[in-house]
Scaffold this motif. Sequence first.
Motif, PDB file in Angstrom:
ATOM      1  N   ASP A 195      42.058  37.519  44.436  1.00  0.00           N
ATOM      2  CA  ASP A 195      43.310  36.890  44.016  1.00  0.00           C
ATOM      3  C   ASP A 195      44.285  36.718  45.185  1.00  0.00           C
ATOM      4  O   ASP A 195      45.080  35.764  45.195  1.00  0.00           O
ATOM      5  CB  ASP A 195      43.953  37.683  42.869  1.00  0.00           C
ATOM      6  CG  ASP A 195      43.315  37.328  41.523  1.00  0.00           C
ATOM      7  OD1 ASP A 195      42.690  36.262  41.408  1.00  0.00           O
ATOM      8  OD2 ASP A 195      43.458  38.130  40.578  1.00  0.00           O
ATOM      9  N   ALA A 239      41.314  48.006  26.808  1.00  0.00           N
ATOM     10  CA  ALA A 239      40.272  47.145  26.263  1.00  0.00           C
ATOM     11  C   ALA A 239      38.989  47.359  27.069  1.00  0.00           C
ATOM     12  O   ALA A 239      39.025  47.856  28.198  1.00  0.00           O
ATOM     13  CB  ALA A 239      40.710  45.689  26.298  1.00  0.00           C
ATOM     14  N   PRO A 240      37.860  46.971  26.482  1.00  0.00           N
ATOM     15  CA  PRO A 240      36.568  47.348  27.081  1.00  0.00           C
ATOM     16  C   PRO A 240      36.286  46.765  28.457  1.00  0.00           C
ATOM     17  O   PRO A 240      35.630  47.413  29.277  1.00  0.00           O
ATOM     18  CB  PRO A 240      35.536  46.834  26.075  1.00  0.00           C
ATOM     19  CG  PRO A 240      36.257  46.491  24.835  1.00  0.00           C
ATOM     20  CD  PRO A 240      37.694  46.299  25.179  1.00  0.00           C
ATOM     21  N   GLY A 241      36.743  45.535  28.729  1.00  0.00           N
ATOM     22  CA  GLY A 241      36.448  44.938  30.022  1.00  0.00           C
ATOM     23  C   GLY A 241      37.158  45.668  31.148  1.00  0.00           C
ATOM     24  O   GLY A 241      36.550  46.046  32.158  1.00  0.00           O
ATOM     25  N   LYS A 279      40.773  35.984  34.418  1.00  0.00           N
ATOM     26  CA  LYS A 279      39.452  35.851  33.787  1.00  0.00           C
ATOM     27  C   LYS A 279      39.041  37.144  33.078  1.00  0.00           C
ATOM     28  O   LYS A 279      38.493  37.122  31.971  1.00  0.00           O
ATOM     29  CB  LYS A 279      38.375  35.481  34.805  1.00  0.00           C
ATOM     30  CG  LYS A 279      37.102  35.007  34.129  1.00  0.00           C
ATOM     31  CD  LYS A 279      35.888  35.076  35.023  1.00  0.00           C
ATOM     32  CE  LYS A 279      35.371  36.499  35.143  1.00  0.00           C
ATOM     33  NZ  LYS A 279      34.073  36.577  35.870  1.00  0.00           N
ATOM     34  N   LEU A 280      39.309  38.269  33.721  1.00  0.00           N
ATOM     35  CA  LEU A 280      38.965  39.545  33.094  1.00  0.00           C
ATOM     36  C   LEU A 280      39.795  39.782  31.840  1.00  0.00           C
ATOM     37  O   LEU A 280      39.300  40.278  30.833  1.00  0.00           O
ATOM     38  CB  LEU A 280      39.176  40.674  34.093  1.00  0.00           C
ATOM     39  CG  LEU A 280      38.224  40.577  35.283  1.00  0.00           C
ATOM     40  CD1 LEU A 280      38.678  41.487  36.392  1.00  0.00           C
ATOM     41  CD2 LEU A 280      36.806  40.919  34.839  1.00  0.00           C
ATOM     42  N   ALA A 340      42.227  38.031  37.965  1.00  0.00           N
ATOM     43  CA  ALA A 340      42.692  38.978  36.949  1.00  0.00           C
ATOM     44  C   ALA A 340      42.741  38.307  35.579  1.00  0.00           C
ATOM     45  O   ALA A 340      42.408  38.914  34.554  1.00  0.00           O
ATOM     46  CB  ALA A 340      44.071  39.522  37.324  1.00  0.00           C
ATOM     47  N   ASP A 371      38.995  40.403  27.534  1.00  0.00           N
ATOM     48  CA  ASP A 371      39.566  41.456  26.700  1.00  0.00           C
ATOM     49  C   ASP A 371      40.425  40.892  25.570  1.00  0.00           C
ATOM     50  O   ASP A 371      40.507  41.499  24.485  1.00  0.00           O
ATOM     51  CB  ASP A 371      40.362  42.446  27.555  1.00  0.00           C
ATOM     52  CG  ASP A 371      39.447  43.469  28.241  1.00  0.00           C
ATOM     53  OD1 ASP A 371      38.306  43.652  27.770  1.00  0.00           O
ATOM     54  OD2 ASP A 371      39.870  44.081  29.227  1.00  0.00           O
ATOM     55  N   LEU A 396      35.591  48.316  34.545  1.00  0.00           N
ATOM     56  CA  LEU A 396      35.978  48.316  35.956  1.00  0.00           C
ATOM     57  C   LEU A 396      36.594  49.644  36.354  1.00  0.00           C
ATOM     58  O   LEU A 396      36.340  50.174  37.428  1.00  0.00           O
ATOM     59  CB  LEU A 396      36.964  47.177  36.201  1.00  0.00           C
ATOM     60  CG  LEU A 396      36.323  45.814  35.998  1.00  0.00           C
ATOM     61  CD1 LEU A 396      37.375  44.744  35.935  1.00  0.00           C
ATOM     62  CD2 LEU A 396      35.318  45.523  37.087  1.00  0.00           C
TER      63      LEU A 396
END
Lengths: 265, 265, 265
Positions: free
Chosen positions: A246, B236-238, C241-242, C239, C246, B242
């Motif tokens: 980013d 949240a899971p995503g 996209k992630l 950020a 979620d 990470l």
Amino acid sequence: MSFDAYELLERVRTQQPLVHHLTNWVTIYDCAQVVKMLGASPVMAHAPEEVEELARLAGSLVLNIGTLTADMVEAMKLAAHSARQKGIPVVLDACGAGATRFRDAKCAELLDAGLVSIIKGNASEISRLAGRQVQTKGVDSTAVSGDMAALARELARARNVTVVITGPEDLVADTQAVWRVRNGHEWMSRVVGTGCMAASVIGAFAAVEKDLAKAAAAGLTVYGVAGELAAAKTAAPGAFKLQLLDELYGLDRATLEKRARVERS
Amino acid sequence: MSFDAYELLERVRTQQPLVHHLTNWVTIYDCAQVVKMLGASPVMAHAPEEVEELARLAGSLVLNIGTLTADMVEAMKLAAHSARQKGIPVVLDACGAGATRFRDAKCAELLDAGLVSIIKGNASEISRLAGRQVQTKGVDSTAVSGDMAALARELARARNVTVVITGPEDLVADTQAVWRVRNGHEWMSRVVGTGCMAASVIGAFAAVEKDLAKAAAAGLTVYGVAGELAAAKTAAPGAFKLQLLDELYGLDRATLEKRARVERS
Amino acid sequence: MSFDAYELLERVRTQQPLVHHLTNWVTIYDCAQVVKMLGASPVMAHAPEEVEELARLAGSLVLNIGTLTADMVEAMKLAAHSARQKGIPVVLDACGAGATRFRDAKCAELLDAGLVSIIKGNASEISRLAGRQVQTKGVDSTAVSGDMAALARELARARNVTVVITGPEDLVADTQAVWRVRNGHEWMSRVVGTGCMAASVIGAFAAVEKDLAKAAAAGLTVYGVAGELAAAKTAAPGAFKLQLLDELYGLDRATLEKRARVERS
């Protein structure tokens, strides 16, 4: 300073070159994403039926042997022949050179055929390509002694290519000069994908600047500064890698010029 | 407690073993990254010309059939033969066993040839490998009734291997004992990659500890605790996935010992 | 409104359909993860020995030619034949159609054999499939003039399929109607993977709703709204996209209904 890395970054953002990759399956997403974050257009394609056509459309071609197979290297040759005939620069990320005889042999085939414009690797990978007896630990560099700048220059002259050695200090050598880039952050060696992304960044910059050593040095400066900015905002290497991408997207001239630590000798 | 998971984690961080993978194309990055976050060195390579040489250099070999092909399984056999000859442990993640006849047949080939040291799967995958008539839903576990610890022990004895069943409670069985690891978080089943990463974690620990059941139990404890820490910091899971990787990077002894919920019977 | 996108999302979450993919190696993780975040069950498998069996077990099949090879397309045909025989919908993401003759030829093979239920692409990909002389820039759309809704309807009628054109406004056409979805955020075009994920989302919804145009429109509405929510919480595309993934996981009825901007004509 006559070296204006930001001007090259602006060219990437404006010209949006297509950067064609034949790369590995581990970091293929990161390689595409880093090109996208620079404002360029990545395409990953390896079918022998189409690689020549795609390479001709591209601004540069990036080859990465991280998960090579014999078939993949044959497709790389087709793509690289096609690119070189049109004067399109070809970057080889010699991922894992020095780890197995197969990787060494395939790198030699690509280099002997004169298909590569820029060779990029870590210290043990490049040492191996320059004929030294070193053993790379998979795709991680092992300790190599000696003058890396002299080694890079030696390989650049022997192969008539631009040579990039990544590490705490990045070195770029062609037959004329050596560039040193002192940007970056140690976390770049603690996560998977940063080395591969460096080659893709170099590919994007090589698509917009004919002086390939200058292009590589500019790309590595931009990439290293983004790494520094990312490290200042994150607390661990995984989050750092995402932030690095980013930071590339948003990098401005003032920040780059303030932080760039690059010299040519 | 004689079981010191942190001491094994320190060995991984200090010895930095090379963990060679032949794995699937979906989670190949995550498998490499989790090994890197533990402080070890991942290498992913599947060319038949080099897998024997690489496997010999490695501390352990991880095979994952998530996106298997016939050629890939032949390369796995070459790598596993080479590893086993040198006493290097081989982990098989039986991803999708029970989903198709092809997966069952290929798992059987690997097991019948005595190429595997540790078999890892979810409840329906392991049930299938133990000869039960179950249907796995792609790569997601289906409900399986019965005593999973008994099933794991049965398969361990039949195949003379260490068996790992992952789930809300992870089970590790060899011919001597059963370990139960009650760490982890439900989000680990809500994102793609956590199962594959568990096998890679086990691979890293198996590279530094000859008692493979102990190695697997330690790895799963470390991994599960990192999951708990990550869940406490994310929404949240995503984002959780990470964070899990970064928690592995920073995990310290006090935190691990406070949270570890593992027993051997 | 008779169109209830949330009701379809609830079906995905409740029925948890298996969504079988033969896809590219760049975004394969993202395609799996987006299906998982919707509450469904992704499986990625391309071995010719098992694709027919898996496709029969699935709720839908998603084909993506992003990194196609001749062998991969043969496996796609096997899977698609198997799916179509059982009435299982087949989504084709025509990734890079218009970039090379090879991609055009392979898309034509799949379409001529009647193997596809839903064709999805960007403006230049779909224009090319509809016979226009356009050049796609790798996998990024080039500017296409003309009435895209008319073009989508034309291709839908010619091929008797549902056609999806993604862009600032998504279009869905079948032989009866055209749907317009005006949700989403510009960052969806600035990161790698969002186009591929859109096809996977459509696949998940097509597994639970027989009106495929309605399924696609609902999926794109849900996906676009998640993109808007993600953009409001993040400062850069990576950020974003992630966060988008979620947001899909947590999306509720009130938020979806408040933001949905979809119409049928």
